[in-house]
Design an enzyme around this catalytic site. Structure first.
Site, PDB file in Angstrom:
ATOM      1  N   SER A   1       0.827  -1.198   0.000  1.00  0.00           N
ATOM      2  CA  SER A   1       0.000   0.000   0.000  1.00  0.00           C
ATOM      3  C   SER A   1       0.870   1.260   0.000  1.00  0.00           C
ATOM      4  O   SER A   1       1.749   1.402  -0.845  1.00  0.00           O
ATOM      5  CB  SER A   1      -0.963  -0.057   1.200  1.00  0.00           C
TER       6      SER A   1
ATOM      7  N   ASP B   1     -10.106  -4.488  -5.423  1.00  0.00           N
ATOM      8  CA  ASP B   1      -9.518  -3.806  -4.266  1.00  0.00           C
ATOM      9  C   ASP B   1     -10.251  -2.487  -4.072  1.00  0.00           C
ATOM     10  O   ASP B   1     -10.245  -1.625  -4.952  1.00  0.00           O
ATOM     11  CB  ASP B   1      -8.022  -3.567  -4.534  1.00  0.00           C
TER      12      ASP B   1
ATOM     13  N   HIS C   1      -7.645  -5.289  -0.134  1.00  0.00           N
ATOM     14  CA  HIS C   1      -6.458  -4.452  -0.142  1.00  0.00           C
ATOM     15  C   HIS C   1      -5.291  -5.056   0.641  1.00  0.00           C
ATOM     16  O   HIS C   1      -4.170  -4.576   0.554  1.00  0.00           O
ATOM     17  CB  HIS C   1      -6.817  -3.071   0.438  1.00  0.00           C
TER      18      HIS C   1
END
Length: 270
Positions: free
Chosen positions: A95, A217, A246
């Site tokens: 991320s 996602d 995610h």
């Protein structure tokens, strides 16, 4: 243990010749890598750490000005590598930490032999000719919900981010690490991440990048992985997995761990 190591709860496991750095994303801590680590320690030296602001770090160390941009986190990564005397590493960033690693690699390309970018996005807001997945109104509502009732927001956001219901162990795990953050710090970090725009820096990233993305996602539309591939300055490759959510390394380790291992072990063939 050095000051930087202590502040970031640095752990070093394994004893291989090559070093792998595992960097977690928003709302988690180094425990998010628990399914991957056992597969690495026999062949690599593995460096785990917590981003400043994670619930496992001392909130007194969180400098709101320093961490109002991703550069502050990138300096931390470089500081950790320097303190550990790591001359080169394979950096696995999830991320926001994928972008943090990219920023760090621009300043110090010598420290990074390759970047694995899992669920990465250079910008979350939609723009002309760019689909990031969010409108400003969406983000304003998200920030307002965090501010008004952080616990309730965590309970609602965790299942959406993971892509499963609250009974799922990975949702409970993410909900726990998310709620461990101090609410004002969590809001500040979320604002920094979701309002960031790193697109202009992508062309300066010359370190080889392995882009790994879930098919579905909530935070990062699948088209973003192709955008990264087209705009990074060095060699890159994309793999879209059949996973949802995610945090696929937490929610779908049986699928994701083999993919990560393959990208760690194999280089991009030009």
């Amino acid at each position: 243990m050095g000051v930087v190591e202590q502040a970031h709860n640095v752990k070093i496991l394994g004893s291989g010749d090559r070093t792998i750095v595992l960097a977690h994303g928003f709302g988690t801590d180094q425990s998010v890598w628990k399914h991957l680590v056992p597969h690495l320690v026999e062949d690599y030296k593995v460096v785990l750490y917590d981003n400043m602001g994670a619930g496992t770090t001392n909130p007194e160390y969180f400098d709101f000005d320093r961490y109002s941009s991703l550069e502050g986190y990138a300096y931390d990564v470089i500081g950790i590598l320097e303190e550990l005397k790591v001359s080169s590493c394979i950096y696995v960033g999830h991320s926001v930490s994928a972008m943090i690693g990219a920023v760090a690699s621009i300043s110090r390309p010598d420290l990074f032999s390759k970047l694995l970018m899992i669920s990465a996005s250079p910008r979350y807001l939609n723009d002309v000719d760019y689909f990031g997945g969010y409108e400003q109104e969406d983000l304003d509502q998200l920030f307002q919900a965090m501010e008004s009732n952080f616990k309730a927001w965590c309970s609602g956001f965790a299942p959406l981010a993971v892509g499963a219901d609250m009974e799922c162990v990975s949702v409970q795990e993410f909900s726990r690490t998310l709620f461990n953050m101090r609410p004002d710090i969590a809001l500040s970090v979320a604002q920094t991440i979701f309002q960031s725009d790193m697109r202009h820096l992508l062309c300066h990233v010359i370190t080889p990048c392995h882009i790994i993305q879930s098919m579905k996602d909530l935070a990062v539309p699948v088209v973003v992985s192709e955008y990264l591939h087209q705009n990074l300055g060095g060699e890159s490759i994309v793999e879209v997995m059949s996973t949802e959510g995610h945090l696929p390394q937490l929610s779908s380790p049986d699928v994701v761990v083999p993919v990560i291992l393959r990208h760690i072990r194999g280089d991009i063939v030009v």
